[in-house]
Motif scaffolding. Sequence first.
Motif, mmCIF file in Angstrom:
data_model
loop_
_atom_site.group_PDB
_atom_site.id
_atom_site.type_symbol
_atom_site.label_atom_id
_atom_site.label_comp_id
_atom_site.label_asym_id
_atom_site.label_seq_id
_atom_site.Cartn_x
_atom_site.Cartn_y
_atom_site.Cartn_z
ATOM 1 N N ALA A 157 0.833 -1.212 0.000
ATOM 2 C CA ALA A 157 0.000 0.000 0.000
ATOM 3 C C ALA A 157 0.861 1.253 0.000
ATOM 4 O O ALA A 157 0.577 2.229 -0.716
ATOM 5 C CB ALA A 157 -0.931 -0.010 1.206
ATOM 6 N N LEU A 158 1.944 1.241 0.787
ATOM 7 C CA LEU A 158 2.842 2.394 0.850
ATOM 8 C C LEU A 158 3.548 2.606 -0.485
ATOM 9 O O LEU A 158 3.727 3.746 -0.924
ATOM 10 C CB LEU A 158 3.874 2.194 1.964
ATOM 11 N N LEU A 159 3.953 1.524 -1.122
ATOM 12 C CA LEU A 159 4.612 1.649 -2.418
ATOM 13 C C LEU A 159 3.666 2.235 -3.459
ATOM 14 O O LEU A 159 4.067 3.072 -4.279
ATOM 15 C CB LEU A 159 5.109 0.276 -2.883
ATOM 16 N N LYS A 160 2.405 1.820 -3.412
ATOM 17 C CA LYS A 160 1.414 2.354 -4.338
ATOM 18 C C LYS A 160 1.226 3.849 -4.118
ATOM 19 O O LYS A 160 1.186 4.646 -5.065
ATOM 20 C CB LYS A 160 0.086 1.618 -4.152
ATOM 21 N N GLU A 161 1.120 4.230 -2.857
ATOM 22 C CA GLU A 161 0.966 5.655 -2.535
ATOM 23 C C GLU A 161 2.222 6.431 -2.902
ATOM 24 O O GLU A 161 2.158 7.559 -3.394
ATOM 25 C CB GLU A 161 0.660 5.819 -1.047
ATOM 26 N N SER A 162 3.378 5.802 -2.671
ATOM 27 C CA SER A 162 4.646 6.446 -3.010
ATOM 28 C C SER A 162 4.755 6.680 -4.509
ATOM 29 O O SER A 162 5.202 7.738 -4.953
ATOM 30 C CB SER A 162 5.809 5.590 -2.525
ATOM 31 N N ASP A 163 4.329 5.693 -5.302
ATOM 32 C CA ASP A 163 4.363 5.852 -6.761
ATOM 33 C C ASP A 163 3.497 7.024 -7.201
ATOM 34 O O ASP A 163 3.862 7.778 -8.111
ATOM 35 C CB ASP A 163 3.889 4.564 -7.440
ATOM 36 N N LYS A 164 2.350 7.190 -6.561
ATOM 37 C CA LYS A 164 1.462 8.299 -6.900
ATOM 38 C C LYS A 164 2.122 9.639 -6.570
ATOM 39 O O LYS A 164 2.062 10.597 -7.344
ATOM 40 C CB LYS A 164 0.142 8.169 -6.144
ATOM 41 N N LEU A 165 2.775 9.696 -5.403
ATOM 42 C CA LEU A 165 3.454 10.934 -5.018
ATOM 43 C C LEU A 165 4.611 11.241 -5.970
ATOM 44 O O LEU A 165 4.837 12.403 -6.318
ATOM 45 C CB LEU A 165 3.972 10.812 -3.578
ATOM 46 N N LYS B 21 8.913 16.905 -0.992
ATOM 47 C CA LYS B 21 9.008 16.539 0.423
ATOM 48 C C LYS B 21 8.043 15.408 0.759
ATOM 49 O O LYS B 21 8.387 14.480 1.501
ATOM 50 C CB LYS B 21 8.727 17.762 1.299
ATOM 51 N N LYS B 22 6.814 15.478 0.220
ATOM 52 C CA LYS B 22 5.836 14.412 0.466
ATOM 53 C C LYS B 22 6.340 13.082 -0.075
ATOM 54 O O LYS B 22 6.230 12.043 0.590
ATOM 55 C CB LYS B 22 4.503 14.765 -0.192
ATOM 56 N N ALA B 23 6.891 13.109 -1.294
ATOM 57 C CA ALA B 23 7.409 11.877 -1.893
ATOM 58 C C ALA B 23 8.572 11.321 -1.074
ATOM 59 O O ALA B 23 8.662 10.110 -0.840
ATOM 60 C CB ALA B 23 7.854 12.144 -3.326
ATOM 61 N N GLU B 24 9.452 12.193 -0.611
ATOM 62 C CA GLU B 24 10.598 11.746 0.186
ATOM 63 C C GLU B 24 10.150 11.136 1.509
ATOM 64 O O GLU B 24 10.690 10.116 1.946
ATOM 65 C CB GLU B 24 11.550 12.924 0.441
ATOM 66 N N ARG B 25 9.139 11.769 2.155
ATOM 67 C CA ARG B 25 8.631 11.215 3.418
ATOM 68 C C ARG B 25 7.996 9.845 3.201
ATOM 69 O O ARG B 25 8.178 8.929 3.999
ATOM 70 C CB ARG B 25 7.615 12.175 4.046
ATOM 71 N N GLN B 26 7.252 9.710 2.119
ATOM 72 C CA GLN B 26 6.602 8.441 1.829
ATOM 73 C C GLN B 26 7.627 7.361 1.501
ATOM 74 O O GLN B 26 7.500 6.218 1.933
ATOM 75 C CB GLN B 26 5.623 8.612 0.667
ATOM 76 N N ILE B 27 8.647 7.719 0.736
ATOM 77 C CA ILE B 27 9.703 6.761 0.398
ATOM 78 C C ILE B 27 10.418 6.297 1.660
ATOM 79 O O ILE B 27 10.759 5.118 1.808
ATOM 80 C CB ILE B 27 10.692 7.388 -0.601
ATOM 81 N N GLU B 28 10.621 7.220 2.599
ATOM 82 C CA GLU B 28 11.270 6.861 3.867
ATOM 83 C C GLU B 28 10.411 5.874 4.644
ATOM 84 O O GLU B 28 10.923 4.924 5.255
ATOM 85 C CB GLU B 28 11.514 8.126 4.695
#
Length: 330
Positions: A49-57, A178-185
């Motif tokens: 789920a996090l990877l999917k959200e990260s891809d969107k960001l 920043k949002k993408a970086e936080r999600q990737i982390e």
Amino acid sequence: MAVASPSLRQRARWRGIVAALTAGILAVAPAARAEPRPTVKQLRKDLAALLKESDKLITDYYNSRIAHQKAEKAEKSAREKLATAQEVYDQNSTELKAMAVAQYTGTEPSQVAMLAGTQDPAALLGRMALVQHLVALQDARLSGYAKVRDDRQRAQDEAAARAGELDQTVGELEERKKKAERQIERVRDKIDQLHQAPGLRPDGTFVPQLPQGPDHITPRMALVKQLIQERFEVPYGIGCYREIQDGGEHPLGRACDFMLSRGGAMPSAEELKRGDQIAAWAIKNAKRLGIMYIIYRQRIWHVRTGAWRTMSDRGGTTANHYDHPHISVY
């Protein structure tokens, strides 16, 4: 009076016991249970789920970059148009001012003066045509000046609008980054949680391990090395096993050096930051991965104390661990 049979008395007694137990169970509130630890299956589901959200960001971030580049081009084009319009405007203003001054000071022949002093009808008609031509020329200049003035104003307004759009896209781009970086982390943290150091005892201690494989390091050290390589990359190499018996963990296959430069040179600011990130990651995951201590920038951090301590000067960039974090495991 009839006497109850033993079986009836026994059933009645059991009914009383069951009723009492039921009442006691209902009267006592259930004890709070500790939240179960997430299973590997659940962690993998969360990770997906996090990877999917990260891809969107990341997609949003990419789209913002494209929008930013378009805004930059539009702003540059608007500035170039404004510069051209300003140049034409200045030239027309100069010519118009010169014409006005010439007429005011009488340096140009007035229309009346041009018509006077001749009796020849043909010449008179010729001069009248010339006067009309001059008047038409002045009108054309005035009309052209008005258009140039309006074009310049439009270019100025467009340049201001494009500059505003550029400022807006810069802000949006930074926020999405920043949002993408936080999600990737967060994704990376979930990946880390999927791994547990081998040989962990129920009491939190670790079973001793022997070096194995072509690089002569223990499975625990191999896991830490693998996770760091996947997360940070180490372009200058990783040194682990060495035969020299110096009292440390390298000869035991329980230590690795993650190099930030070559030849003993002081690493760049970017590489020093990478070293800080590796050390911080190792501290964060120390207990779960069996990390015993970290040495970096002439300091040592031990899992028992949970704090950095300054070390004595050993006389060099490498000896003082400025060009690499050293990580030892149990």
